[in-house]
Structures are given as structure tokens and as C-alpha cells.
Motif scaffolding. Structure first.
Motif, PDB file in Angstrom:
ATOM      1  N   GLU A 266      10.821   3.412  -1.427  1.00  0.00           N
ATOM      2  CA  GLU A 266       9.716   2.456  -1.486  1.00  0.00           C
ATOM      3  C   GLU A 266       9.565   1.861  -0.087  1.00  0.00           C
ATOM      4  O   GLU A 266      10.515   1.309   0.466  1.00  0.00           O
ATOM      5  CB  GLU A 266      10.041   1.366  -2.505  1.00  0.00           C
ATOM      6  N   MET A 267       8.367   1.975   0.511  1.00  0.00           N
ATOM      7  CA  MET A 267       8.161   1.680   1.926  1.00  0.00           C
ATOM      8  C   MET A 267       7.416   0.365   2.132  1.00  0.00           C
ATOM      9  O   MET A 267       6.666  -0.076   1.264  1.00  0.00           O
ATOM     10  CB  MET A 267       7.347   2.812   2.560  1.00  0.00           C
ATOM     11  N   SER A 268       7.604  -0.203   3.306  1.00  0.00           N
ATOM     12  CA  SER A 268       6.754  -1.334   3.666  1.00  0.00           C
ATOM     13  C   SER A 268       5.310  -0.838   3.774  1.00  0.00           C
ATOM     14  O   SER A 268       5.048   0.295   4.203  1.00  0.00           O
ATOM     15  CB  SER A 268       7.195  -1.939   4.997  1.00  0.00           C
ATOM     16  N   SER A 269       4.375  -1.671   3.348  1.00  0.00           N
ATOM     17  CA  SER A 269       2.962  -1.264   3.345  1.00  0.00           C
ATOM     18  C   SER A 269       2.491  -0.862   4.732  1.00  0.00           C
ATOM     19  O   SER A 269       1.758   0.122   4.901  1.00  0.00           O
ATOM     20  CB  SER A 269       2.097  -2.410   2.814  1.00  0.00           C
ATOM     21  N   GLU A 270       2.911  -1.611   5.750  1.00  0.00           N
ATOM     22  CA  GLU A 270       2.452  -1.330   7.110  1.00  0.00           C
ATOM     23  C   GLU A 270       2.934   0.039   7.589  1.00  0.00           C
ATOM     24  O   GLU A 270       2.175   0.808   8.204  1.00  0.00           O
ATOM     25  CB  GLU A 270       2.933  -2.423   8.063  1.00  0.00           C
ATOM     26  N   ASP A 271       4.201   0.379   7.310  1.00  0.00           N
ATOM     27  CA  ASP A 271       4.725   1.683   7.718  1.00  0.00           C
ATOM     28  C   ASP A 271       4.056   2.810   6.941  1.00  0.00           C
ATOM     29  O   ASP A 271       3.714   3.860   7.507  1.00  0.00           O
ATOM     30  CB  ASP A 271       6.237   1.732   7.506  1.00  0.00           C
ATOM     31  N   GLN A 272       3.852   2.599   5.645  1.00  0.00           N
ATOM     32  CA  GLN A 272       3.211   3.621   4.825  1.00  0.00           C
ATOM     33  C   GLN A 272       1.786   3.894   5.302  1.00  0.00           C
ATOM     34  O   GLN A 272       1.363   5.050   5.414  1.00  0.00           O
ATOM     35  CB  GLN A 272       3.204   3.170   3.352  1.00  0.00           C
ATOM     36  N   LEU A 273       1.055   2.841   5.611  1.00  0.00           N
ATOM     37  CA  LEU A 273      -0.339   2.999   6.048  1.00  0.00           C
ATOM     38  C   LEU A 273      -0.425   3.715   7.394  1.00  0.00           C
ATOM     39  O   LEU A 273      -1.347   4.521   7.614  1.00  0.00           O
ATOM     40  CB  LEU A 273      -1.019   1.636   6.123  1.00  0.00           C
ATOM     41  N   ARG A 274       0.506   3.458   8.293  1.00  0.00           N
ATOM     42  CA  ARG A 274       0.480   4.159   9.571  1.00  0.00           C
ATOM     43  C   ARG A 274       0.681   5.660   9.377  1.00  0.00           C
ATOM     44  O   ARG A 274      -0.045   6.477   9.956  1.00  0.00           O
ATOM     45  CB  ARG A 274       1.558   3.612  10.511  1.00  0.00           C
ATOM     46  N   LEU A 275       1.656   6.021   8.541  1.00  0.00           N
ATOM     47  CA  LEU A 275       1.882   7.444   8.273  1.00  0.00           C
ATOM     48  C   LEU A 275       0.643   8.093   7.656  1.00  0.00           C
ATOM     49  O   LEU A 275       0.257   9.212   8.028  1.00  0.00           O
ATOM     50  CB  LEU A 275       3.075   7.609   7.328  1.00  0.00           C
TER      51      LEU A 275
END
Length: 530
Positions: A266-275
Motif C-alpha cells: 500500500e503506497m503513499s498517494s504521492e508516490d503512486q501518482l508519480r509512477l
């Protein structure tokens, strides 16, 4: 008009009959005992030391994990050191698999290196063969037909799931205390029936949301099956939260016979959105991740920790006043505000009573509940084993002997009052008990119900069970079930105040001539409606 003495006597008798017993005389409290409790709790507190051991030393305390076993053993030993009797780690019944993390790492390695914030979902497996370094693919599916578009594209890939709610600027403070207006609204609130699945009203909009959630769960299950069938390597899913906070959950059931799933973080939203942005722009993205997790299958039982201060009154010592909080936590941090804080306060409350040399008439029993986060399992099964099963309402002998139960599990904020749980008869009693704490900010008794924690198990079988009103601080905004739920979020003065209030309430309940008033017994409740 004057009334004859005989008429006055008859009138007084009729008023006495018409007035409830609990309202006839003012509630008695012991000022000398309260002074001892305040002195010990405010000037010689050990609550933060207890919280340190529960969090930093014992670590995360997921249900069935080694961390929870460490906490069970430590609290049993500590309660015995305080001088409590019958300290035990008591099994409540069968739970399921435990789960522990030995290693967790995730980073983007192309188009450049950058460490990412991610937490393995509970009860998900290790990455096979150690670290994976794989290309990513974004899977967006809102219907089962959408899934078909990805067939043949997922083998050996790390799957990125979309972020449903991107981060937005927040112009409100994370941490808040209850205002005078908030407390007045609680004080003025009428009594309501406890909310259950059986009596919960379903508005059209709510019904639509429930239907949407059901559809989403079914689609997610089909996606999980498809990812395994297609040979995907792992899943990165967005966690709720912003600013690096990840509110974690489980990625598979804890049941011993649960079917296999893929490794998932489960990822931080900011890291997930960058990917996602990079991948959908056509820029090759590579992620390296490794998780080493272990399933605990040698012992499938769940446990509570219990201990007692024996009562001293020949007639009343067989009756029991209970206090408690849940000892288990989620795994992304060390479960400080949820609920090491509540357990530390309850342990401090019984320590205060022992250290003050007070001799309660009734027995005082502390219970630190296990497996609360997965459905109040520890408290519900304790109540079922000792008092009554809500499905049948066949009462056990000890049901009559419980004088009351007090719970703490709404974060680390100071106590501002107590929920009377619709029990009108206890309102004047609790109002009197709170009066000495007005200068500490604890003033409010509300007839409102509150749920989602362990007092509900007692209330469900007609026993007087109560949760304290607490300042929210940043509990729901930042720490509840998140990777931010650490010792540093605790406020020492708030926990000291809460310990003193709890110790006083428990002592008062143990010293009353009568047990706390009860509501009428509820009707049997089918398990699904509970």
C-alpha cells in the motif's frame, strides 16, 4: 393551603415511590481517596514509560503476530509487578493466522532512482526469490469487461492500481480539541438505541454507496484472481492519506484456509501518482521491491490479558468492575494512539489504585483485548464466554455480578466526559463523578451511543459498558491505522489526566452500595446483525 402531617407523610411516600432509586440521594464520593488518586497519577505517573514499552519496545502488534505476543507477555508481567492478582494471558477462542514482516523495501529504479513509501498489506506473501526489479503497468478497470483489455499484458509486471482521490490542499489543522460548543451538543443529545445492522436506517444515497462498495469489492476479487492467472509479479495499490501518511489495511483474509494472493504494498498517494503519470506518459518505469513476510500457523488462537485487584468487602467482593482497551494494532507503525494509549492509561489506572493503598469493596479487573481490529473478537468472545451470547441471550451466572465496564480507545487525547450509551439512570451518577475534574476539562455526560470499540460487546448483552469522550487531536486525520501512529504522537499531560479520571471512575464504581444501573435486557441478536 396547609397540609396535615398525615397528608404530608403520604405525599412523601408517594413521591418516593414515583422517584427512581438512583435519583433519590446525591451520589457519594470519597474526597480523600480522590486526592490520593490525583497525587499519584499527576505527580508520580508511569503512563509514558508504559506507552514506551508497548510501542517502541514491543513494536507493531498485529493480531496473531510476534509483536502482540511480546505485548501480551510484557503486560501480564507488569500487571503482576504492580501487585495485581491472577494476571494471565487468557485464550478467548480460535482466530486464524498471525502474520509478521521481516523485511520491506520499495524504490523506483528507472527512469531514475528514488526511494518510495510503501507498506505491505497484512496477510500478503513474500516476494518469491527475494527482490524483484520489474516494469510496471497501470491497470484501470471499473467493470469486469475492462479487465479483459489487460489479458496477455501483465506477466512478470508490477501492477499499479489508480488513486481514486488525489491529494488536495488541506486548510484545516490536523489536530483539534473539542470546543465548548462541541461538548454542549453532546450534553444535549438525546438517548438513542444502539446502532446495529438490524436497525440502521438506509437512506437512498447510502444504499447507492453500499451497492457501489459491493460492486467494487467483487471487481477487486476478480482482479486478484486475474492477476494470479496472468502471472503478474506484485501489486502496488494506493493507500488512503496524504503527505506521506499511509492508512494501512489487509490484503488477504487471516483465515487459515485463505486462498493465495500476490505480494502487495500500500503506497503513499504521492508516490503512486508519480509512477502512474510516468507510465501513462509512455516513459518506461522500473520498480524494485522486496518483502519478506511470515505466517504464524502454529497457534491459531486469540488472547486477552487479564488481572485483578481483589475486592475487600465480604458481600461485594464477588462483584466485578472492569476496565480495558485493545492491545492489538495495525502493522504500519507501533499503534501508539490506537491503542497503546488506551492500554497504558488503563494499566496506569490500576497501578494508581494499588500504589495509593486504596481498598476497593468490589473486585477490579483489567482486560487488554486482543484482535479488536478485525472485529472486536477479544472482547466479544470474552463476553460470550463469561457473561452471555447476544445471539441467544442465555445469561451466565457472572452476568449478574458485573457492576460496570469502562473502555478507552479513541486516541491519545484527554478525557472530556463519557458516553452514557443511552442509559439515563447513570447520567446523574457520572455527572457527580466528573465534578471534581472540571478544572481538568472533563465535564460532559452524553446519552449518545458510540460504537466501534470494545464496550459494545458488553452493551450488546445488557451490561453497563461505557466509552470515554476524548479530544480527537490528530487521531483520524493522521494516526488512526497509519504509518504515523508512533510514540511521538502521544501527549503526556493528556494521558496523565485520563489515567486519573479512569482510576476515579473505576474506584467509585467499586465502592458504591449498588452496582451501576442497567438498561433493559436486549432481545437476542442474530450474528449478522451484531
Amino acid at each position: 393551603m396547609r397540609t396535615s402531617p398525615l397528608a404530608q407523610l403520604l405525599l412523601a411516600g408517594s413521591l418516593a415511590l414515583a422517584t427512581p432509586a438512583w435519583a433519590q440521594a446525591p451520589e457519594k464520593t470519597d474526597a480523600a481517596a480522590l486526592a490520593k488518586i490525583k497525587d499519584e497519577g499527576m505527580n508520580h505517573s508511569q503512563v509514558m514509560e508504559t506507552a514506551f514499552y508497548l510501542t517502541d519496545v514491543c513494536g507493531p502488534r498485529l493480531a496473531g503476530s510476534e509483536g502482540l505476543a511480546r505485548a501480551n507477555a510484557w503486560t501480564q508481567k507488569k500487571l503482576a509487578e504492580y501487585g495485581l492478582a491472577n494476571a494471565a494471558v487468557e485464550p478467548w477462542g480460535d482466530f486464524g493466522r498471525g502474520w509478521d514482516i521481516d523485511k520491506s523495501y520499495v524504490a523506483m529504479t528507472k527512469p531514475y532512482y528514488h526511494a518510495l513509501i510503501g507498506v505491505p498489506k497484512a496477510w500478503t506473501p513474500s516476494t518469491p526469490g527475494g527482490a524483484l526489479r520489474k516494469q510496471v503497468v497501470v491497470v484501470r478497470a471499473t467493470t469486469e469487461a475492462d479487465l479483459a483489455k489487460y489479458q496477455g499484458q501483465l506477466r512478470d509486471k508490477i501492477v499499479l492500481l489508480p488513486v481514486a482521490t488525489p491529494p488536495q490542499p488541506n486548510f484545516e489543522p490536523d489536530a483539534k480539541r473539542l470546543s465548548a460548543d462541541d461538548l454542549q451538543k453532546l450534553a444535549d443529545a438525546p438517548a438513542t438505541a444502539p446502532m446495529t445492522a438490524a436497525n440502521r436506517p438506509v437512506e437512498p444515497a447510502t444504499a447507492e454507496r453500499l451497492a457501489a462498495m459491493k460492486t467494487a469489492r467483487e471487481l477487486r476479487a476478480k482482479l486478484a484472481d486475474m492477476l494470479i492467472a496472468e502471472g503478474a509479479a506484485a501489486v502496488l495499490s494506493p493507500g488512503r492519506g496524504t503527505d506521506g501518511t499511509v492508512f494501512t489495511t489487509n490484503g488477504a483474509p487471516y483465515a487459515a484456509d485463505a486462498k493465495p494472493v500476490l505480494p502487495e504494498l500500500e503506497m503513499s498517494s504521492e508516490d503512486q501518482l508519480r509512477l502512474i503519470r510516468l507510465a501513462e506518459a509512455g516513459i518506461p518505469v522500473e520498480v524494485e521491491l522486496e518483502t519478506k513476510t511470515r505466517f504464524q500457523t502454529q497457534d491459531l488462537k486469540g488472547y486477552n490479558v487479564v488481572a485483578e485487584i481483589p475486592g475487600t468487602d465480604r458481600k461485594l467482593k464477588s462483584e466485578v468492575v472492569m476496565l480495558g482497551g485493545h492491545l492489538d494494532s495495525w502493522h504500519a507503525a507501533t499503534g501508539a494512539t490506537d491503542n497503546a494509549a488506551g492500554c497504558a492509561v488503563m494499566m496506569e489506572a490500576v497501578r494508581i489504585l494499588k500504589a495509593s493503598g486504596l481498598k476497593p469493596r468490589r473486585t477490579i479487573r483489567i482486560a487488554l483485548w486482543g484482535e479488536e481490529e478485525e472485529g472486536l473478537h477479544g472482547s466479544r468472545n470474552y463476553v460470550k464466554n463469561h457473561f452471555a451470547d447476544p445471539a441467544t441471550m442465555q445469561l451466565k451466572p457472572d452476568h449478574e455480578k458485573l457492576a460496570g465496564y469502562f473502555n478507552l480507545d479513541n486516541g491519545a487525547g484527554k478525557i472530556r466526559g463519557i458516553y452514557a450509551q443511552g442509559n439515563e439512570a447513570v447520567k446523574p451518577i457520572f455527572t457527580a463523578w466528573l465534578a471534581p475534574f472540571a478544572d481538568m476539562g472533563a465535564t460532559t455526560v452524553t446519552l449518545r451511543n458510540t460504537g466501534s470499540t470494545d464496550h459494545v460487546a458488553f452493551d450488546a448483552v445488557g451490561l453497563p459498558g461505557f466509552q470515554f469522550i476524548q479530544d480527537g487531536l490528530d487521531y483520524f486525520a493522521r494516526t488512526h491505522h497509519s504509518n504515523q501512529d508512533t510514540y511521538d504522537r502521544l501527549v503526556a499531560d493528556d494521558l496523565k489526566q485520563a489515567s486519573v479520571v479512569v482510576a476515579s471512575f473505576v474506584y467509585n464504581a467499586a465502592m458504591r452500595d449498588q452496582k451501576l444501573p442497567r438498561k433493559p435486557l436486549p432481545a437476542p441478536t442474530p450474528p449478522r446483525a451484531q
